[in-house]
Design a protein around this motif. Structure first.
Motif, PDB file in Angstrom:
ATOM      1  N   ASN A 182     129.060  42.216-104.719  1.00  0.00           N
ATOM      2  CA  ASN A 182     130.483  42.442-104.959  1.00  0.00           C
ATOM      3  C   ASN A 182     130.668  43.358-106.161  1.00  0.00           C
ATOM      4  O   ASN A 182     131.772  43.569-106.615  1.00  0.00           O
ATOM      5  CB  ASN A 182     131.220  41.115-105.156  1.00  0.00           C
ATOM      6  N   GLY A 183     129.589  43.882-106.697  1.00  0.00           N
ATOM      7  CA  GLY A 183     129.636  44.763-107.848  1.00  0.00           C
ATOM      8  C   GLY A 183     129.340  44.050-109.162  1.00  0.00           C
ATOM      9  O   GLY A 183     129.038  44.690-110.158  1.00  0.00           O
ATOM     10  N   HIS A 184     129.412  42.716-109.162  1.00  0.00           N
ATOM     11  CA  HIS A 184     129.148  41.933-110.370  1.00  0.00           C
ATOM     12  C   HIS A 184     127.875  41.099-110.239  1.00  0.00           C
ATOM     13  O   HIS A 184     127.239  40.773-111.235  1.00  0.00           O
ATOM     14  CB  HIS A 184     130.320  40.998-110.676  1.00  0.00           C
ATOM     15  N   CYS A 185     127.559  40.722-109.011  1.00  0.00           N
ATOM     16  CA  CYS A 185     126.333  39.984-108.739  1.00  0.00           C
ATOM     17  C   CYS A 185     125.860  40.383-107.343  1.00  0.00           C
ATOM     18  O   CYS A 185     126.638  40.866-106.531  1.00  0.00           O
ATOM     19  CB  CYS A 185     126.530  38.469-108.861  1.00  0.00           C
ATOM     20  N   ALA A 186     124.576  40.200-107.120  1.00  0.00           N
ATOM     21  CA  ALA A 186     123.992  40.613-105.844  1.00  0.00           C
ATOM     22  C   ALA A 186     122.951  39.597-105.413  1.00  0.00           C
ATOM     23  O   ALA A 186     122.392  38.880-106.239  1.00  0.00           O
ATOM     24  CB  ALA A 186     123.327  41.986-105.987  1.00  0.00           C
ATOM     25  N   LEU A 187     122.719  39.537-104.109  1.00  0.00           N
ATOM     26  CA  LEU A 187     121.659  38.699-103.560  1.00  0.00           C
ATOM     27  C   LEU A 187     120.781  39.580-102.686  1.00  0.00           C
ATOM     28  O   LEU A 187     121.293  40.378-101.899  1.00  0.00           O
ATOM     29  CB  LEU A 187     122.222  37.545-102.723  1.00  0.00           C
ATOM     30  N   ILE A 188     119.462  39.420-102.841  1.00  0.00           N
ATOM     31  CA  ILE A 188     118.501  40.186-102.068  1.00  0.00           C
ATOM     32  C   ILE A 188     117.525  39.208-101.426  1.00  0.00           C
ATOM     33  O   ILE A 188     116.891  38.413-102.117  1.00  0.00           O
ATOM     34  CB  ILE A 188     117.740  41.188-102.950  1.00  0.00           C
ATOM     35  N   CYS A 189     117.434  39.241-100.107  1.00  0.00           N
ATOM     36  CA  CYS A 189     116.543  38.357 -99.349  1.00  0.00           C
ATOM     37  C   CYS A 189     115.484  39.216 -98.663  1.00  0.00           C
ATOM     38  O   CYS A 189     115.794  40.280 -98.128  1.00  0.00           O
ATOM     39  CB  CYS A 189     117.317  37.600 -98.270  1.00  0.00           C
ATOM     40  N   ASN A 190     114.266  38.727 -98.642  1.00  0.00           N
ATOM     41  CA  ASN A 190     113.213  39.415 -97.903  1.00  0.00           C
ATOM     42  C   ASN A 190     113.478  39.287 -96.408  1.00  0.00           C
ATOM     43  O   ASN A 190     113.868  38.232 -95.923  1.00  0.00           O
ATOM     44  CB  ASN A 190     111.845  38.816 -98.209  1.00  0.00           C
ATOM     45  N   ALA A 191     113.264  40.365 -95.703  1.00  0.00           N
ATOM     46  CA  ALA A 191     113.381  40.380 -94.242  1.00  0.00           C
ATOM     47  C   ALA A 191     112.239  41.247 -93.716  1.00  0.00           C
ATOM     48  O   ALA A 191     112.438  42.393 -93.325  1.00  0.00           O
ATOM     49  CB  ALA A 191     114.748  40.912 -93.811  1.00  0.00           C
ATOM     50  N   ASP A 192     111.059  40.681 -93.734  1.00  0.00           N
ATOM     51  CA  ASP A 192     109.840  41.435 -93.433  1.00  0.00           C
ATOM     52  C   ASP A 192     109.804  42.036 -92.033  1.00  0.00           C
ATOM     53  O   ASP A 192     109.108  43.016 -91.800  1.00  0.00           O
ATOM     54  CB  ASP A 192     108.614  40.549 -93.652  1.00  0.00           C
ATOM     55  N   ASP A 193     110.543  41.453 -91.097  1.00  0.00           N
ATOM     56  CA  ASP A 193     110.533  41.962 -89.722  1.00  0.00           C
ATOM     57  C   ASP A 193     111.487  43.134 -89.496  1.00  0.00           C
ATOM     58  O   ASP A 193     111.514  43.697 -88.404  1.00  0.00           O
ATOM     59  CB  ASP A 193     110.883  40.843 -88.739  1.00  0.00           C
ATOM     60  N   VAL A 194     112.268  43.488 -90.499  1.00  0.00           N
ATOM     61  CA  VAL A 194     113.255  44.568 -90.348  1.00  0.00           C
ATOM     62  C   VAL A 194     112.619  45.894 -90.745  1.00  0.00           C
ATOM     63  O   VAL A 194     112.204  46.076 -91.889  1.00  0.00           O
ATOM     64  CB  VAL A 194     114.516  44.295 -91.199  1.00  0.00           C
ATOM     65  N   HIS A 195     112.557  46.805 -89.768  1.00  0.00           N
ATOM     66  CA  HIS A 195     111.976  48.133 -89.994  1.00  0.00           C
ATOM     67  C   HIS A 195     112.847  49.176 -89.309  1.00  0.00           C
ATOM     68  O   HIS A 195     113.421  48.928 -88.248  1.00  0.00           O
ATOM     69  CB  HIS A 195     110.562  48.229 -89.417  1.00  0.00           C
ATOM     70  N   ASP A 196     112.912  50.351 -89.893  1.00  0.00           N
ATOM     71  CA  ASP A 196     113.578  51.509 -89.284  1.00  0.00           C
ATOM     72  C   ASP A 196     115.008  51.229 -88.832  1.00  0.00           C
ATOM     73  O   ASP A 196     115.409  51.609 -87.730  1.00  0.00           O
ATOM     74  CB  ASP A 196     112.763  52.031 -88.091  1.00  0.00           C
ATOM     75  N   MET A 197     115.767  50.528 -89.683  1.00  0.00           N
ATOM     76  CA  MET A 197     117.174  50.331 -89.353  1.00  0.00           C
ATOM     77  C   MET A 197     117.971  50.105 -90.623  1.00  0.00           C
ATOM     78  O   MET A 197     117.420  49.726 -91.656  1.00  0.00           O
ATOM     79  CB  MET A 197     117.391  49.177 -88.374  1.00  0.00           C
ATOM     80  N   GLU A 198     119.252  50.359 -90.542  1.00  0.00           N
ATOM     81  CA  GLU A 198     120.178  50.090 -91.629  1.00  0.00           C
ATOM     82  C   GLU A 198     121.542  49.837 -91.003  1.00  0.00           C
ATOM     83  O   GLU A 198     122.094  50.701 -90.319  1.00  0.00           O
ATOM     84  CB  GLU A 198     120.248  51.280 -92.601  1.00  0.00           C
ATOM     85  N   VAL A 199     122.051  48.626 -91.217  1.00  0.00           N
ATOM     86  CA  VAL A 199     123.346  48.266 -90.664  1.00  0.00           C
ATOM     87  C   VAL A 199     124.079  47.382 -91.672  1.00  0.00           C
ATOM     88  O   VAL A 199     123.464  46.537 -92.318  1.00  0.00           O
ATOM     89  CB  VAL A 199     123.196  47.552 -89.283  1.00  0.00           C
ATOM     90  N   ILE A 200     125.383  47.627 -91.814  1.00  0.00           N
ATOM     91  CA  ILE A 200     126.214  46.783 -92.671  1.00  0.00           C
ATOM     92  C   ILE A 200     127.060  45.915 -91.741  1.00  0.00           C
ATOM     93  O   ILE A 200     127.947  46.410 -91.039  1.00  0.00           O
ATOM     94  CB  ILE A 200     127.122  47.601 -93.609  1.00  0.00           C
ATOM     95  N   ILE A 201     126.768  44.616 -91.749  1.00  0.00           N
ATOM     96  CA  ILE A 201     127.476  43.680 -90.877  1.00  0.00           C
ATOM     97  C   ILE A 201     128.746  43.218 -91.590  1.00  0.00           C
ATOM     98  O   ILE A 201     128.674  42.696 -92.699  1.00  0.00           O
ATOM     99  CB  ILE A 201     126.590  42.464 -90.545  1.00  0.00           C
ATOM    100  N   PRO A 202     129.914  43.381 -90.977  1.00  0.00           N
ATOM    101  CA  PRO A 202     131.157  42.956 -91.619  1.00  0.00           C
ATOM    102  C   PRO A 202     131.156  41.449 -91.870  1.00  0.00           C
ATOM    103  O   PRO A 202     130.668  40.673 -91.048  1.00  0.00           O
ATOM    104  CB  PRO A 202     132.246  43.322 -90.601  1.00  0.00           C
ATOM    105  N   ARG A 203     131.691  41.043 -93.017  1.00  0.00           N
ATOM    106  CA  ARG A 203     131.713  39.621 -93.357  1.00  0.00           C
ATOM    107  C   ARG A 203     132.460  38.814 -92.304  1.00  0.00           C
ATOM    108  O   ARG A 203     132.080  37.698 -91.991  1.00  0.00           O
ATOM    109  CB  ARG A 203     132.264  39.390 -94.773  1.00  0.00           C
ATOM    110  N   ILE A 204     133.484  39.390 -91.693  1.00  0.00           N
ATOM    111  CA  ILE A 204     134.259  38.664 -90.677  1.00  0.00           C
ATOM    112  C   ILE A 204     133.386  38.316 -89.466  1.00  0.00           C
ATOM    113  O   ILE A 204     133.559  37.256 -88.859  1.00  0.00           O
ATOM    114  CB  ILE A 204     135.530  39.448 -90.277  1.00  0.00           C
ATOM    115  N   ALA A 205     132.430  39.186 -89.120  1.00  0.00           N
ATOM    116  CA  ALA A 205     131.533  38.905 -87.991  1.00  0.00           C
ATOM    117  C   ALA A 205     130.589  37.757 -88.333  1.00  0.00           C
ATOM    118  O   ALA A 205     130.339  36.872 -87.505  1.00  0.00           O
ATOM    119  CB  ALA A 205     130.747  40.153 -87.616  1.00  0.00           C
ATOM    120  N   ILE A 206     130.069  37.736 -89.560  1.00  0.00           N
ATOM    121  CA  ILE A 206     129.171  36.655 -89.975  1.00  0.00           C
ATOM    122  C   ILE A 206     129.943  35.345 -90.073  1.00  0.00           C
ATOM    123  O   ILE A 206     129.456  34.296 -89.629  1.00  0.00           O
ATOM    124  CB  ILE A 206     128.472  37.002 -91.302  1.00  0.00           C
TER     125      ILE A 206
END
Length: 182
Positions: free
Chosen positions: A44-68
């Motif tokens: 959110n610009g003040h704090c961030a969370l980073i999770c490992n996702a070892d199976d994710v390769h060759d992609m970049e997608v921003i999933i809208p919070r409303i979908a999650i």
């Protein structure tokens, strides 16, 4: 059905990242969760969370919070299995799918997510010799994340009163918390 791209990620990591995504921000790309080469991240610009996702390769997608949020309403917070598939259907639409039973189709946020590697920090070896002040609302977000990941409490590793703090949740998930500027 054949997909353009398909990866498996931990459902708990998507859930944990969600509270870190901005709710309303002129930087619209911050209102989603990034799934990109080896990571799931949100800020959110003040704090961030980073999770490992070892199976994710060759992609970049921003999933809208409303979908999650919609997927969580359908699936609940603690399903039997901690894995969902994220698949690209076509140029415009993607799918989050749990065991081919519960799913959410979404249109990704079209924008450039900040380079999370630039704000990420390493876990410090020793504590600073000065007091660090944090916004308690952001600490509360980390506590919610810990609950989602079934962890008792996050561990905070400050470096200096005016520098980012490394927040450890487990071996796969960590965060960054900015101090209150004086």
């Amino acid at each position: 059905m054949e997909f353009i791209k398909q990866v498996s990620v931990k459902y708990s990591h998507l859930q944990a990242a969600l509270p870190f995504a901005a709710k309303n921000d002129v930087r619209f790309y911050l209102t989603g969760v990034l799934v990109k080469d080896g990571i799931i991240a949100a800020t959110n610009g003040h704090c961030a969370l980073i999770c490992n996702a070892d199976d994710v390769h060759d992609m970049e997608v921003i999933i809208p919070r409303i979908a999650i949020e919609s997927l969580i309403k359908k699936l609940g917070k603690s399903p039997m299995h901690d894995e969902i598939k994220i698949s690209q259907i076509d140029k415009d639409f993607w799918l989050m799918d749990y065991k081919e039973d519960v799913y959410e189709i979404f249109k990704p946020i079209d924008g450039k997510f900040p380079d999370i590697a630039r704000v990420d920090i390493k876990k410090p070896a020793e504590a600073p010799n000065e007091f660090v002040h944090w916004n308690l609302d952001y600490i509360h977000i980390f506590m919610k994340c810990a609950k989602t990941l079934k962890i008792f409490c996050p561990k905070f590793f400050p470096t200096a009163h005016n520098q980012p703090t490394y927040v450890e949740l487990n071996d796969e998930v960590h965060g960054v918390l900015m101090p209150i500027r004086e």
